[in-house]
Design a protein around this motif. Structure first.
Motif, mmCIF file in Angstrom:
data_model
loop_
_atom_site.group_PDB
_atom_site.id
_atom_site.type_symbol
_atom_site.label_atom_id
_atom_site.label_comp_id
_atom_site.label_asym_id
_atom_site.label_seq_id
_atom_site.Cartn_x
_atom_site.Cartn_y
_atom_site.Cartn_z
ATOM 1 N N VAL A 96 6.654 6.774 -5.463
ATOM 2 C CA VAL A 96 5.822 7.326 -4.388
ATOM 3 C C VAL A 96 5.835 8.842 -4.479
ATOM 4 O O VAL A 96 6.893 9.455 -4.699
ATOM 5 C CB VAL A 96 6.331 6.864 -3.006
ATOM 6 C CG1 VAL A 96 5.352 7.286 -1.914
ATOM 7 C CG2 VAL A 96 6.530 5.347 -2.976
ATOM 8 N N ASP A 97 4.672 9.464 -4.312
ATOM 9 C CA ASP A 97 4.513 10.915 -4.426
ATOM 10 C C ASP A 97 4.088 11.557 -3.122
ATOM 11 O O ASP A 97 3.396 10.928 -2.298
ATOM 12 C CB ASP A 97 3.400 11.234 -5.433
ATOM 13 C CG ASP A 97 3.906 11.412 -6.851
ATOM 14 O OD1 ASP A 97 5.105 11.184 -7.092
ATOM 15 O OD2 ASP A 97 3.081 11.782 -7.713
ATOM 16 N N VAL B 100 2.253 5.467 -6.446
ATOM 17 C CA VAL B 100 1.717 5.786 -7.771
ATOM 18 C C VAL B 100 2.241 4.899 -8.896
ATOM 19 O O VAL B 100 1.660 4.885 -9.987
ATOM 20 C CB VAL B 100 2.001 7.260 -8.132
ATOM 21 C CG1 VAL B 100 1.309 8.194 -7.146
ATOM 22 C CG2 VAL B 100 3.501 7.554 -8.193
ATOM 23 N N GLU B 101 3.323 4.174 -8.656
ATOM 24 C CA GLU B 101 3.932 3.427 -9.763
ATOM 25 C C GLU B 101 4.588 2.151 -9.256
ATOM 26 O O GLU B 101 5.218 2.131 -8.197
ATOM 27 C CB GLU B 101 5.003 4.290 -10.444
ATOM 28 C CG GLU B 101 5.784 3.586 -11.540
ATOM 29 C CD GLU B 101 6.949 4.413 -12.060
ATOM 30 O OE1 GLU B 101 7.524 4.019 -13.091
ATOM 31 O OE2 GLU B 101 7.278 5.443 -11.439
ATOM 32 N N ALA C 297 0.893 10.332 -10.615
ATOM 33 C CA ALA C 297 -0.055 9.228 -10.806
ATOM 34 C C ALA C 297 -0.720 9.291 -12.171
ATOM 35 O O ALA C 297 -1.067 8.254 -12.755
ATOM 36 C CB ALA C 297 -1.112 9.249 -9.700
ATOM 37 N N GLU C 298 -0.880 10.494 -12.718
ATOM 38 C CA GLU C 298 -1.558 10.631 -14.009
ATOM 39 C C GLU C 298 -0.753 10.037 -15.162
ATOM 40 O O GLU C 298 -1.288 9.813 -16.245
ATOM 41 C CB GLU C 298 -1.848 12.102 -14.283
ATOM 42 C CG GLU C 298 -0.625 12.956 -14.467
ATOM 43 C CD GLU C 298 -0.949 14.447 -14.493
ATOM 44 O OE1 GLU C 298 -0.435 15.115 -15.409
ATOM 45 O OE2 GLU C 298 -1.691 14.922 -13.621
ATOM 46 N N HIS C 299 0.514 9.738 -14.913
ATOM 47 C CA HIS C 299 1.352 9.132 -15.947
ATOM 48 C C HIS C 299 1.370 7.608 -15.855
ATOM 49 O O HIS C 299 2.069 6.951 -16.630
ATOM 50 C CB HIS C 299 2.777 9.657 -15.844
ATOM 51 C CG HIS C 299 2.882 11.153 -15.928
ATOM 52 N ND1 HIS C 299 2.439 11.868 -17.019
ATOM 53 C CD2 HIS C 299 3.345 12.064 -15.040
ATOM 54 C CE1 HIS C 299 2.642 13.153 -16.812
ATOM 55 N NE2 HIS C 299 3.193 13.301 -15.628
ATOM 56 N N HIS C 300 0.631 7.051 -14.907
ATOM 57 C CA HIS C 300 0.669 5.610 -14.670
ATOM 58 C C HIS C 300 -0.749 5.055 -14.598
ATOM 59 O O HIS C 300 -1.709 5.788 -14.358
ATOM 60 C CB HIS C 300 1.434 5.308 -13.385
ATOM 61 C CG HIS C 300 2.808 5.913 -13.374
ATOM 62 N ND1 HIS C 300 3.834 5.451 -14.160
ATOM 63 C CD2 HIS C 300 3.308 6.974 -12.683
ATOM 64 C CE1 HIS C 300 4.918 6.193 -13.951
ATOM 65 N NE2 HIS C 300 4.621 7.123 -13.066
ATOM 66 N N ASP C 301 -0.874 3.727 -14.790
ATOM 67 C CA ASP C 301 -2.199 3.104 -14.878
ATOM 68 C C ASP C 301 -2.368 1.949 -13.895
ATOM 69 O O ASP C 301 -3.053 0.971 -14.176
ATOM 70 C CB ASP C 301 -2.435 2.596 -16.306
ATOM 71 C CG ASP C 301 -2.488 3.734 -17.314
ATOM 72 O OD1 ASP C 301 -3.187 4.723 -17.043
ATOM 73 O OD2 ASP C 301 -1.824 3.632 -18.361
ATOM 74 N N MET C 302 -1.749 2.054 -12.743
ATOM 75 C CA MET C 302 -1.849 1.006 -11.742
ATOM 76 C C MET C 302 -3.281 0.871 -11.236
ATOM 77 O O MET C 302 -3.982 1.856 -11.047
ATOM 78 C CB MET C 302 -0.902 1.344 -10.577
ATOM 79 C CG MET C 302 -0.780 0.271 -9.534
ATOM 80 S SD MET C 302 0.574 0.648 -8.366
ATOM 81 C CE MET C 302 -0.037 2.171 -7.618
ATOM 82 N N LEU D 102 -2.702 4.012 -1.165
ATOM 83 C CA LEU D 102 -2.899 3.438 -2.497
ATOM 84 C C LEU D 102 -4.187 4.001 -3.078
ATOM 85 O O LEU D 102 -5.280 3.523 -2.775
ATOM 86 C CB LEU D 102 -2.961 1.908 -2.385
ATOM 87 C CG LEU D 102 -2.769 1.089 -3.657
ATOM 88 C CD1 LEU D 102 -1.416 1.355 -4.281
ATOM 89 C CD2 LEU D 102 -2.930 -0.400 -3.339
ATOM 90 N N HIS D 103 -4.075 5.032 -3.914
ATOM 91 C CA HIS D 103 -5.241 5.746 -4.401
ATOM 92 C C HIS D 103 -5.598 5.369 -5.832
ATOM 93 O O HIS D 103 -6.235 6.139 -6.545
ATOM 94 C CB HIS D 103 -5.001 7.262 -4.312
ATOM 95 C CG HIS D 103 -4.796 7.746 -2.917
ATOM 96 N ND1 HIS D 103 -4.479 9.058 -2.610
ATOM 97 C CD2 HIS D 103 -4.864 7.100 -1.727
ATOM 98 C CE1 HIS D 103 -4.352 9.190 -1.307
ATOM 99 N NE2 HIS D 103 -4.572 8.013 -0.742
#
Length: 259
Positions: A203-204, A83-84, A211-216, A234-235
């Motif tokens: 990683v979650d 996620v990050e 993931a909602e806190h990141h913009d990858m 990798l979603h």
């Protein structure tokens, strides 16, 4: 991980691999500092920057490394999610951060003592005593954070306990560690004239929600070249063109700025 809140694998990568990582970090940092909110302060002379996978030449090497996959699967389950991706850079003059965890403990951890996220760290330099090494208080990942400021920052009145538990880490190029982001830790004072860039991979477990806190994101061309085993974890969005990431000024960033 459940005992200490942190584990490591020495020599997972070659020093030359880590040197390429440093080149990529330096390039990304220069670009991030050239635009508003490209880098967020984590205290005096300390910055954090999030990047896209394509900005790191060794991304697939890292996320597909057997040890990394084993730790992710063992702690988070077969369906873990990347996620990050980012890096932290303490420069000369960086001070001791307050003891902290990276975010409030989720309900699954409070209720069931189950860890739902991991933070992997890789140094891009050989860490020395005067460079402000990372300091961690092993076994604190399950500490009750309900009385912490923002559920992240213990009061200074209890610092003595963390200082008694504290272990300084001196990773060398090629080493990789994994920790619970809930394990109490801090960056220490950088007394040298050198920077100490460190890569962060978040990683979650499914449903953890970080993931909602990141913009990858990744481009279609990059996605098509990825191994299926990497794609499965990798979603993030697949886009035509990457947009530089604007750092989110979280509570953590604001409090760190007061250090």
């Amino acid at each position: 991980m459940y005992r200490d809140g942190i584990v490591a694998r020495k020599g997972a990568f070659s020093p030359e691999w880590a040197d390429r990582l440093r080149e990529d970090i330096e390039t990304a940092f220069e670009e991030a500092r050239s635009r508003p909110d490209g880098a967020v302060g984590r205290g005096p002379n300390r910055y954090y920057v999030e990047i896209h996978p394509e900005q790191m030449r060794g991304f697939v090497d890292l996320v597909d490394h057997p040890w990394v996959r084993q730790v992710c699967t063992g702690v988070l389950g077969e369906d873990y999610e990347i996620v990050e991706l980012g890096f932290d850079v303490p420069f000369a003059g960086a001070v001791n951060q307050p003891w902290h965890r990276d975010f409030p403990a989720p309900e699954e951890t409070k209720r069931d003592r189950r860890l739902t996220s991991l933070a992997f760290n890789l140094t891009a330099v050989d860490t020395e005593e005067d460079m402000g090494p990372f300091e961690v208080a092993p076994g604190t990942q399950f500490d009750d954070g309900s009385q912490f400021e923002h559920e992240m920052f213990p009061d200074k009145s209890v610092y003595g306990r963390y200082e008694e538990l504290a272990v300084r880490k001196y990773p060398q190029r090629g080493d990789v560690s994994a920790r619970s982001a809930l394990t109490i830790h801090r960056g220490t004072r950088n007394l040298s004239q050198k920077s100490r860039p460190v890569l962060v991979l978040g990683v979650d477990a499914p449903g953890a929600g970080n993931a909602e806190h990141h913009d990858m994101a990744v481009t279609k061309q990059y996605w098509e070249r990825l191994p299926e085993r990497v794609k499965a974890h990798l979603h993030c969005p697949v886009v035509d063109e990457l947009t530089p990431i604007t750092q989110k000024h979280t509570i953590e960033g604001l409090v760190m700025g007061e250090a």
